[in-house]
Write a protein that holds these residues in place. Sequence first.
Motif, PDB file in Angstrom:
ATOM      1  N   ILE A  50       1.069  -1.066   0.161  1.00 22.47           N
ATOM      2  CA  ILE A  50       0.088  -0.020   0.127  1.00 22.47           C
ATOM      3  C   ILE A  50       1.284   1.027  -0.224  1.00 22.47           C
ATOM      4  CG2 ILE A  50      -1.620   1.184   1.391  1.00 22.47           C
ATOM      5  CD1 ILE A  50      -2.595  -1.126   2.019  1.00 22.47           C
ATOM      6  N   LEU A  51       1.920   1.664   0.732  1.00 20.50           N
ATOM      7  CA  LEU A  51       2.739   2.651   1.210  1.00 20.50           C
ATOM      8  C   LEU A  51       3.931   2.321  -0.679  1.00 20.50           C
ATOM      9  CD1 LEU A  51       4.493   2.252   4.330  1.00 20.50           C
ATOM     10  CD2 LEU A  51       2.335   3.446   3.876  1.00 20.50           C
ATOM     11  N   LYS A  52       4.111   1.729  -1.162  1.00 22.07           N
ATOM     12  CA  LYS A  52       4.379   1.681  -1.977  1.00 22.07           C
ATOM     13  C   LYS A  52       3.895   2.101  -3.213  1.00 22.07           C
ATOM     14  CE  LYS A  52       7.093  -1.459  -5.714  1.00 22.07           C
ATOM     15  NZ  LYS A  52       7.389  -3.063  -6.001  1.00 22.07           N
ATOM     16  N   ASN A  53       2.732   1.534  -3.426  1.00 25.31           N
ATOM     17  CA  ASN A  53       1.187   2.238  -4.618  1.00 25.31           C
ATOM     18  C   ASN A  53       1.109   3.573  -4.089  1.00 25.31           C
ATOM     19  OD1 ASN A  53       1.793  -0.673  -5.817  1.00 25.31           O
ATOM     20  ND2 ASN A  53      -0.485  -1.088  -4.883  1.00 25.31           N
ATOM     21  N   GLU A  54       1.386   3.645  -2.535  1.00 25.36           N
ATOM     22  CA  GLU A  54       0.856   5.468  -2.327  1.00 25.36           C
ATOM     23  C   GLU A  54       2.126   6.447  -3.085  1.00 25.36           C
ATOM     24  OE1 GLU A  54      -0.321   8.598  -1.554  1.00 25.36           O
ATOM     25  OE2 GLU A  54      -1.523   6.896  -1.789  1.00 25.36           O
ATOM     26  N   VAL A  55       3.794   5.649  -3.038  1.00 22.29           N
ATOM     27  CA  VAL A  55       4.761   6.428  -3.140  1.00 22.29           C
ATOM     28  C   VAL A  55       4.674   6.326  -5.018  1.00 22.29           C
ATOM     29  CG1 VAL A  55       7.273   6.335  -3.399  1.00 22.29           C
ATOM     30  CG2 VAL A  55       6.401   5.807  -1.413  1.00 22.29           C
ATOM     31  N   ILE A  56       4.334   4.798  -5.408  1.00 25.58           N
ATOM     32  CA  ILE A  56       4.416   5.782  -6.916  1.00 25.58           C
ATOM     33  C   ILE A  56       3.698   6.826  -7.506  1.00 25.58           C
ATOM     34  CG2 ILE A  56       3.884   4.160  -9.193  1.00 25.58           C
ATOM     35  CD1 ILE A  56       5.314   1.535  -7.407  1.00 25.58           C
ATOM     36  N   ARG A  57       1.928   6.657  -6.847  1.00 31.84           N
ATOM     37  CA  ARG A  57       1.578   7.301  -7.593  1.00 31.84           C
ATOM     38  C   ARG A  57       1.932   9.192  -7.499  1.00 31.84           C
ATOM     39  NH1 ARG A  57      -2.256   3.768  -5.497  1.00 31.84           N
ATOM     40  NH2 ARG A  57      -2.674   4.741  -3.168  1.00 31.84           N
ATOM     41  N   GLN A  58       2.312   9.401  -5.923  1.00 32.75           N
ATOM     42  CA  GLN A  58       2.521  10.740  -5.690  1.00 32.75           C
ATOM     43  C   GLN A  58       3.690  10.524  -6.536  1.00 32.75           C
ATOM     44  OE1 GLN A  58       1.595  13.287  -3.641  1.00 32.75           O
ATOM     45  NE2 GLN A  58       0.049  11.758  -2.407  1.00 32.75           N
ATOM     46  N   TYR A  59       5.028   9.635  -6.785  1.00 32.91           N
ATOM     47  CA  TYR A  59       6.128  10.482  -7.620  1.00 32.91           C
ATOM     48  C   TYR A  59       5.339  10.525  -8.698  1.00 32.91           C
ATOM     49  CZ  TYR A  59       9.379   9.582 -10.793  1.00 32.91           C
ATOM     50  OH  TYR A  59      10.803   9.844 -11.738  1.00 32.91           O
ATOM     51  N   GLU A  60       4.595   9.827  -9.148  1.00 35.56           N
ATOM     52  CA  GLU A  60       3.508  10.358 -10.916  1.00 35.56           C
ATOM     53  C   GLU A  60       3.284  11.576 -10.468  1.00 35.56           C
ATOM     54  OE1 GLU A  60       1.767   6.393 -11.346  1.00 35.56           O
ATOM     55  OE2 GLU A  60       2.417   6.234 -11.762  1.00 35.56           O
ATOM     56  N   LYS A  61       2.377  12.185  -9.436  1.00 35.64           N
ATOM     57  CA  LYS A  61       1.560  13.633  -9.749  1.00 35.64           C
ATOM     58  C   LYS A  61       3.393  14.373  -9.820  1.00 35.64           C
ATOM     59  CE  LYS A  61      -2.579  12.205  -7.114  1.00 35.64           C
ATOM     60  NZ  LYS A  61      -2.555  12.954  -5.398  1.00 35.64           N
ATOM     61  N   LEU A  62       4.227  13.917  -8.742  1.00 28.94           N
ATOM     62  CA  LEU A  62       5.350  15.162  -8.932  1.00 28.94           C
ATOM     63  C   LEU A  62       5.987  15.191 -10.402  1.00 28.94           C
ATOM     64  CD1 LEU A  62       7.182  14.312  -5.348  1.00 28.94           C
ATOM     65  CD2 LEU A  62       6.168  16.246  -6.379  1.00 28.94           C
ATOM     66  N   GLU A  63       5.756  13.973 -11.259  1.00 27.83           N
ATOM     67  CA  GLU A  63       6.732  13.884 -12.867  1.00 27.83           C
ATOM     68  C   GLU A  63       5.476  14.814 -13.158  1.00 27.83           C
ATOM     69  OE1 GLU A  63       9.252  12.903 -13.790  1.00 27.83           O
ATOM     70  OE2 GLU A  63      10.095  12.579 -12.200  1.00 27.83           O
ATOM     71  N   ALA A  64       4.575  14.751 -13.300  1.00 24.91           N
ATOM     72  CA  ALA A  64       3.140  15.352 -14.290  1.00 24.91           C
ATOM     73  C   ALA A  64       3.177  16.983 -13.604  1.00 24.91           C
ATOM     74  CB  ALA A  64       2.048  14.679 -14.202  1.00 24.91           C
TER      75      ALA A  64
END
Length: 137
Positions: A50-64
């Motif tokens: 769950i934490l890993k998926n949240e980190v991935i989502r946050q990273y994708e938002k930051l990249e966007a």
Amino acid sequence: MSRVCEHHQEKPVRVYNQCIGCELKSLHTDIERLTKERDAFKVGRDNEMILKNEVIRQYEKLEAANTAMREALEQLIEVYERRQRSAITILDDPDTSKDQWIRVQGKKEVFRVSLLELDTILKGEDGHGHGKIETDQ
């Protein structure tokens, strides 16, 4: 609970130097302990995913957001470059009045400094700038 037959009452079965009942009790205790450890591991693994998926989502938002900011900065650079070229054209025109020439000369310098600062912002990890900025004086 089951009863022990007469034969085994006289000659009890021993496993690892324990009676079979004690050995079974020990094995059941081990099973319970290992089951609890497995369940705790599953919960930990699920929480980690769950934490890993949240980190991935946050990273994708930051990249966007980073991509959008870079695009906006590149558009701003294009506007400043266009204004700088226009200022140079006005300055090179012999029919430009002295007041207008002084005003445009100041703007040209502002555009040049702004372009240099934007280039610094856009520098990547490799240390290279935008590469398209013209800083004619």
